[in-house]
Design a protein around this motif. Structure first.
Motif, PDB file in Angstrom:
ATOM      1  N   ALA A 120      -4.129   1.650  -1.692  1.00 53.22           N
ATOM      2  CA  ALA A 120      -3.852   1.436  -3.189  1.00 53.22           C
ATOM      3  C   ALA A 120      -2.046   1.285  -3.331  1.00 53.22           C
ATOM      4  CB  ALA A 120      -4.067   2.506  -3.812  1.00 53.22           C
ATOM      5  N   THR A 121      -1.801   0.461  -4.283  1.00 57.29           N
ATOM      6  CA  THR A 121      -0.738  -0.285  -4.470  1.00 57.29           C
ATOM      7  C   THR A 121      -0.106   0.472  -5.749  1.00 57.29           C
ATOM      8  OG1 THR A 121      -1.109  -2.167  -5.801  1.00 57.29           O
ATOM      9  CG2 THR A 121      -1.056  -2.308  -3.276  1.00 57.29           C
ATOM     10  N   PRO A 122       1.194   0.721  -5.973  1.00 55.17           N
ATOM     11  CA  PRO A 122       2.001   1.122  -7.261  1.00 55.17           C
ATOM     12  C   PRO A 122       1.294   0.437  -8.320  1.00 55.17           C
ATOM     13  CG  PRO A 122       3.547   1.052  -5.564  1.00 55.17           C
ATOM     14  CD  PRO A 122       2.432   0.405  -4.871  1.00 55.17           C
ATOM     15  N   ARG A 123       1.004  -0.811  -8.348  1.00 59.86           N
ATOM     16  CA  ARG A 123       0.661  -1.546  -9.460  1.00 59.86           C
ATOM     17  C   ARG A 123      -0.963  -1.303  -9.845  1.00 59.86           C
ATOM     18  NH1 ARG A 123       2.599  -6.430 -11.179  1.00 59.86           N
ATOM     19  NH2 ARG A 123       3.528  -6.974  -8.911  1.00 59.86           N
ATOM     20  N   GLU A 124      -1.763  -0.934  -8.818  1.00 58.29           N
ATOM     21  CA  GLU A 124      -3.091  -0.784  -8.893  1.00 58.29           C
ATOM     22  C   GLU A 124      -3.274   0.625  -9.413  1.00 58.29           C
ATOM     23  OE1 GLU A 124      -5.025  -3.688  -5.186  1.00 58.29           O
ATOM     24  OE2 GLU A 124      -4.353  -1.365  -4.972  1.00 58.29           O
ATOM     25  N   LEU A 125      -2.250   1.597  -8.935  1.00 60.08           N
ATOM     26  CA  LEU A 125      -2.041   2.976  -9.500  1.00 60.08           C
ATOM     27  C   LEU A 125      -2.205   2.919 -10.720  1.00 60.08           C
ATOM     28  CD1 LEU A 125      -2.186   6.146  -8.946  1.00 60.08           C
ATOM     29  CD2 LEU A 125       0.366   5.872  -8.536  1.00 60.08           C
ATOM     30  N   LEU A 126      -0.707   2.325 -11.371  1.00 59.21           N
ATOM     31  CA  LEU A 126      -0.808   2.201 -12.832  1.00 59.21           C
ATOM     32  C   LEU A 126      -1.940   1.936 -13.714  1.00 59.21           C
ATOM     33  CD1 LEU A 126       1.089   3.122 -15.268  1.00 59.21           C
ATOM     34  CD2 LEU A 126       1.997   0.640 -14.713  1.00 59.21           C
ATOM     35  N   ASP A 169      -9.802   4.434 -15.733  1.00 63.31           N
ATOM     36  CA  ASP A 169     -10.666   4.079 -14.557  1.00 63.31           C
ATOM     37  C   ASP A 169     -10.812   5.405 -13.725  1.00 63.31           C
ATOM     38  OD1 ASP A 169     -12.266   3.085 -12.713  1.00 63.31           O
ATOM     39  OD2 ASP A 169     -11.025   1.987 -11.715  1.00 63.31           O
ATOM     40  N   GLU A 170     -11.594   6.417 -14.483  1.00 59.21           N
ATOM     41  CA  GLU A 170     -11.582   7.631 -14.034  1.00 59.21           C
ATOM     42  C   GLU A 170     -12.834   7.924 -12.962  1.00 59.21           C
ATOM     43  OE1 GLU A 170     -11.552  11.147 -16.865  1.00 59.21           O
ATOM     44  OE2 GLU A 170     -11.790   9.405 -18.405  1.00 59.21           O
ATOM     45  N   VAL A 171     -12.833   9.116 -12.128  1.00 59.37           N
ATOM     46  CA  VAL A 171     -13.695   9.679 -11.550  1.00 59.37           C
ATOM     47  C   VAL A 171     -14.485  10.250 -12.219  1.00 59.37           C
ATOM     48  CG1 VAL A 171     -14.132  10.897  -9.126  1.00 59.37           C
ATOM     49  CG2 VAL A 171     -12.531   9.137  -9.413  1.00 59.37           C
ATOM     50  N   TYR A 219      -8.522  11.139 -11.867  1.00 57.29           N
ATOM     51  CA  TYR A 219      -8.366   9.820 -11.091  1.00 57.29           C
ATOM     52  C   TYR A 219      -8.166  10.134  -9.365  1.00 57.29           C
ATOM     53  CZ  TYR A 219      -7.022   8.036 -15.712  1.00 57.29           C
ATOM     54  OH  TYR A 219      -7.072   7.770 -16.860  1.00 57.29           O
ATOM     55  N   GLU A 220      -8.692   8.989  -8.754  1.00 59.61           N
ATOM     56  CA  GLU A 220      -8.418   9.236  -7.459  1.00 59.61           C
ATOM     57  C   GLU A 220      -8.008   7.906  -6.592  1.00 59.61           C
ATOM     58  OE1 GLU A 220     -11.951  10.592  -5.669  1.00 59.61           O
ATOM     59  OE2 GLU A 220     -12.821   8.448  -5.457  1.00 59.61           O
ATOM     60  N   VAL A 221      -7.177   7.927  -5.845  1.00 63.41           N
ATOM     61  CA  VAL A 221      -6.814   6.743  -4.864  1.00 63.41           C
ATOM     62  C   VAL A 221      -7.204   6.794  -3.496  1.00 63.41           C
ATOM     63  CG1 VAL A 221      -4.717   6.002  -6.762  1.00 63.41           C
ATOM     64  CG2 VAL A 221      -4.167   7.606  -4.763  1.00 63.41           C
ATOM     65  N   HIS A 222      -7.168   5.572  -3.127  1.00 62.39           N
ATOM     66  CA  HIS A 222      -7.548   5.525  -1.595  1.00 62.39           C
ATOM     67  C   HIS A 222      -6.522   4.913  -0.833  1.00 62.39           C
ATOM     68  CE1 HIS A 222     -11.640   6.917  -2.764  1.00 62.39           C
ATOM     69  NE2 HIS A 222     -11.361   6.082  -3.709  1.00 62.39           N
ATOM     70  N   GLN A 223      -6.620   4.816   0.563  1.00 68.33           N
ATOM     71  CA  GLN A 223      -5.598   4.454   1.385  1.00 68.33           C
ATOM     72  C   GLN A 223      -5.925   2.804   0.891  1.00 68.33           C
ATOM     73  OE1 GLN A 223      -3.644   5.387   3.354  1.00 68.33           O
ATOM     74  NE2 GLN A 223      -4.242   7.412   3.982  1.00 68.33           N
ATOM     75  N   PRO A 225       0.840  -1.273   0.014  1.00 72.90           N
ATOM     76  CA  PRO A 225      -0.029  -0.134  -0.014  1.00 72.90           C
ATOM     77  C   PRO A 225       0.713   1.294   0.034  1.00 72.90           C
ATOM     78  CG  PRO A 225      -0.890  -1.460   1.668  1.00 72.90           C
ATOM     79  CD  PRO A 225       0.551  -2.087   1.270  1.00 72.90           C
ATOM     80  N   LEU A 226       0.454   2.248  -0.915  1.00 73.37           N
ATOM     81  CA  LEU A 226       1.246   3.591  -0.751  1.00 73.37           C
ATOM     82  C   LEU A 226       0.729   4.428   0.034  1.00 73.37           C
ATOM     83  CD1 LEU A 226       0.747   4.161  -4.471  1.00 73.37           C
ATOM     84  CD2 LEU A 226       2.670   4.059  -3.558  1.00 73.37           C
TER      85      LEU A 226
END
Length: 330
Positions: A90-96, A103-105, A84-88, A29-30
């Motif tokens: 999220a991993t680097p792999r998932e971010l990319l 997969d936009e907001v 885009y948005e990432v939540h607590q 997790p980032l």
């Protein structure tokens, strides 16, 4: 030479450890500065800048490391522009992966049947995620920006729910709504009933806008349309209150009085024959269809029953009786 062999072994070992650590890091997790981190990626942004932008936005990682991951994955050129948005968690792999999938907001703007263009502009102004590109433009300048100089904006945008990326221009959403109305109008006009007293698709749009404002119950829509079509056929004034109200503009206080009906404006269908010069609101698909496929009836009048539905009459005497019954309680 033994030292060279040991050095090579050490380099290989370090490389193996670095590789193992990198694989481990990709699924960790980032750390985020806030529970949710948002970022808008503009078209053409280089992957290196995208990586650093995430760090600047609140992803607590080394921007150079993120960039190397983007490059090493072979997907750096597949990153799509968007919001885009990432939540607590999220991993680097998932971010990319999120950016590669696009997969936009998305935000939503809902345009309602029967709204005027003034109400459309108010809705745009209340959408904080839209870039207010048209806020300072007059209606005429806005239509010119849409590539429609000289065309009145009223009724030209299709009422629907439009999803959009955060930060997109309000002009972009309006373009979609304009094209959607053009498509719906063209299809309806091509499939219209024969013998209608309408010379063009624009006249159909005007009539549909009146039907939209006059219809209380959906089941009555085609009958409402038939009343106005029948009046047009015999040259009878449309005498519809919503056109008078529209012509009064911001001077209307919510209470339609007799002197309003007698005050001439280009939209007053009591003082002027035929259709008004432009639509008076945004008609929905059902009203477009009703205007171009009115019910087969001889009705020339209708009055509200008080429950949302209307009473239709073929002559003035019957209409007066209906008015006494439903409006005056006699």
């Amino acid at each position: 030479m033994k030292w060279l062999g040991r050095l090579l072994l050490m380099v290989v070992a370090i490389a193996a450890l670095a590789s193992a650590w990198a694989w481990w890091w990709l699924d960790q997790p980032l750390e985020l500065a806030t529970p949710t981190v948002e970022l808008s990626v503009e078209p053409g942004t280089p992957p290196r800048e995208v990586a650093q932008a995430w760090v600047n936005a609140g992803v607590q990682a080394d921007g150079r490391l993120l960039y190397q991951w983007f490059r090493w994955s072979g997907q750096s050129r597949q990153i799509r522009a968007g919001s885009y948005e990432v939540h607590q968690g999220a991993t680097p792999r998932e971010l990319l992966a999120k950016m590669v999938r696009g997969d936009e907001v998305l935000e939503q703007l809902r345009l309602i049947e029967g709204w005027t263009f003034r109400q459309v502009r108010a809705a745009l102004a209340k959408s904080p995620s839209l870039k207010p590109s048209t806020a300072a433009l007059s209606d005429a300048e806005l239509m010119a920006a849409l590539g429609q100089p000289g065309l009145a904006p009223e009724g030209r945008f299709f009422p629907d729910t439009y999803a959009y990326s955060r930060g997109v221009s309000d002009l972009t959403v309006l373009k979609r709504a304009f094209k959607a109305m053009q498509k719906q109008l063209d299809l309806a006009w091509q499939g219209r009933s024969e013998g209608l007293p309408l010379k063009s698709a624009d006249e159909a749009l005007i009539l549909a806008s009146i039907v939209e404002k006059e219809t209380g119950a959906a089941a009555d829509r085609s009958l409402v349309a038939s009343v106005f079509v029948n009046r047009l056929r015999i040259g009878m004034p449309l005498q519809t209150d919503p056109t008078v109200i529209y012509g009064l503009g911001t001077n209307f206080d919510g209470n339609l009085r007799k002197h309003h009906l007698q005050t001439d404006t280009p939209f007053n269908t009591y003082t002027r024959g035929g259709l008004p010069p432009t639509p008076i609101a945004m008609p929905g698909k059902a009203s477009l269809q009703a205007a171009l496929h009115p019910a087969q009836s001889k009705a020339l009048y209708f009055v509200a029953r008080g429950d949302g539905s209307s009473q239709f009459s073929e002559d003035l005497a019957a209409h007066n009786r209906a008015v006494n019954k439903y409006q005056r309680g006699k």
